[in-house]
Design an enzyme around this catalytic site. Sequence first.
Site, short mmCIF file in Angstrom:
data_model
loop_
_atom_site.label_atom_id
_atom_site.label_comp_id
_atom_site.label_asym_id
_atom_site.label_seq_id
_atom_site.Cartn_x
_atom_site.Cartn_y
_atom_site.Cartn_z
CE LYS A 83 -3.83 -0.15 -0.16
NZ LYS A 83 -4.69 -0.25 -1.37
CG HIS A 101 -4.01 3.14 -5.48
ND1 HIS A 101 -4.79 2.20 -6.13
CD2 HIS A 101 -3.59 2.54 -4.34
CE1 HIS A 101 -4.85 1.08 -5.41
NE2 HIS A 101 -4.13 1.27 -4.32
CD GLN A 106 -6.01 7.31 -8.88
OE1 GLN A 106 -5.29 7.80 -9.74
NE2 GLN A 106 -6.17 6.01 -8.72
NE ARG A 135 -4.08 -13.54 -19.73
CZ ARG A 135 -3.39 -14.56 -19.24
NH1 ARG A 135 -3.65 -15.04 -18.02
NH2 ARG A 135 -2.42 -15.13 -19.93
CB THR A 222 -22.10 -3.77 -18.60
OG1 THR A 222 -20.84 -4.35 -18.94
CG2 THR A 222 -22.56 -4.31 -17.25
CB CYS A 270 -12.37 0.72 -3.70
SG CYS A 270 -12.27 1.86 -2.33
CG ASP A 271 -10.06 4.08 -8.74
OD1 ASP A 271 -9.42 4.76 -7.92
OD2 ASP A 271 -9.55 3.56 -9.74
#
Length: 351
Positions: A83, A101, A106, A135, A222, A270-271
């Site tokens: 993290k 991230h 962000q 991938r 979708t 979770c973004d």
Amino acid sequence: MNTSAHISKPHLWVRTEERPNEERVGITPQGAAEMIAMGYRVTVEHSSQRIIPIEEYADAGCAIAAEASWPDAPKDAIIFGLKELPETDMPLVHRHIMFGHAYKGQPAGRRLLDRFQAGGGTLYDLEYLTLEDGRRVAAFGYWAGYAGAAVTALSYAAQPALCPAVSTYKDADALADAVRGALGDKTARAIIIGALGRVGSGAADLCGRVGIDVTKWDMAETASGGPFPEILDHELFLNCILARPGTPVFVPASAKTDPRKLSVIGDIACDPDSEFSPIKVYDRTTSWDAPALRVHDDLVLDVTAIDNLPSMLPMESSVDYASQLLPHLKTLDKIDDDVWGRAKACFDEHL
């Protein structure tokens, strides 16, 4: 004559995770021993919360360093964590392997990239370690899905109150038992988008174990681009796909007041602060202490969006992830090639 044995291999420095509730680690003592046998030097920092004791790394032949001492590591060491780093303005001079991230707009990501630019270091983002076909070579996805579905179900069980704090669990069975106990006689239907992926399969497995009926959607369902009123006809919605350009909106802002059965959204991907987020009813992550964010009172609508879900099952998720990543860590002596070279190209592009 074989001279490969005389070529110095990189120094891998495994840092502590400084984020609360983060007990995971990306390499096991067994994996570290294999790298040492190949000629790598492996240093592991002490940690007050890592699920695997430091003694096991010492027994495997690793050098042991003080907690959070990586800023003073030799400049040629490759710093490996999972993290994010503590948010400071300190320039980053090392090569870092972690989830940054930082590539989807962000705000914290931009600051991180600025620190790399200032220090001349490099980010090898674990999310962007990919094979030639795109991938990912390693992912926590299954356990993120499993734990994310559990938190979503616990939030549903708690309504009309907000979900109480969550913590780590001994194993997947213990977490499923806790969810079943919380639900009692309460029933629900869940719709999973991304059901064919690793995250979705983990979410579906948890739902199956606790008696939640599941509607499984993936790309085919979708492809129309929306709207998707079927989502509002389920009590639970589990988003298991990563946001990227072109991702359709699954839950528009109007869902708060639209007629609906939907009462908990589990944004496992979770973004929320990405412009590509497909869920437009919330704008920030939730935490272990406060797992659910109430975004509407009447009818109640809660969102769960914890961004280190696999750490709820730290041993299982660490062992699983480390086994996927180890073959690629063993190629760090060719860091300009293959998966590492592609990750470096992503960093250069976004810098």
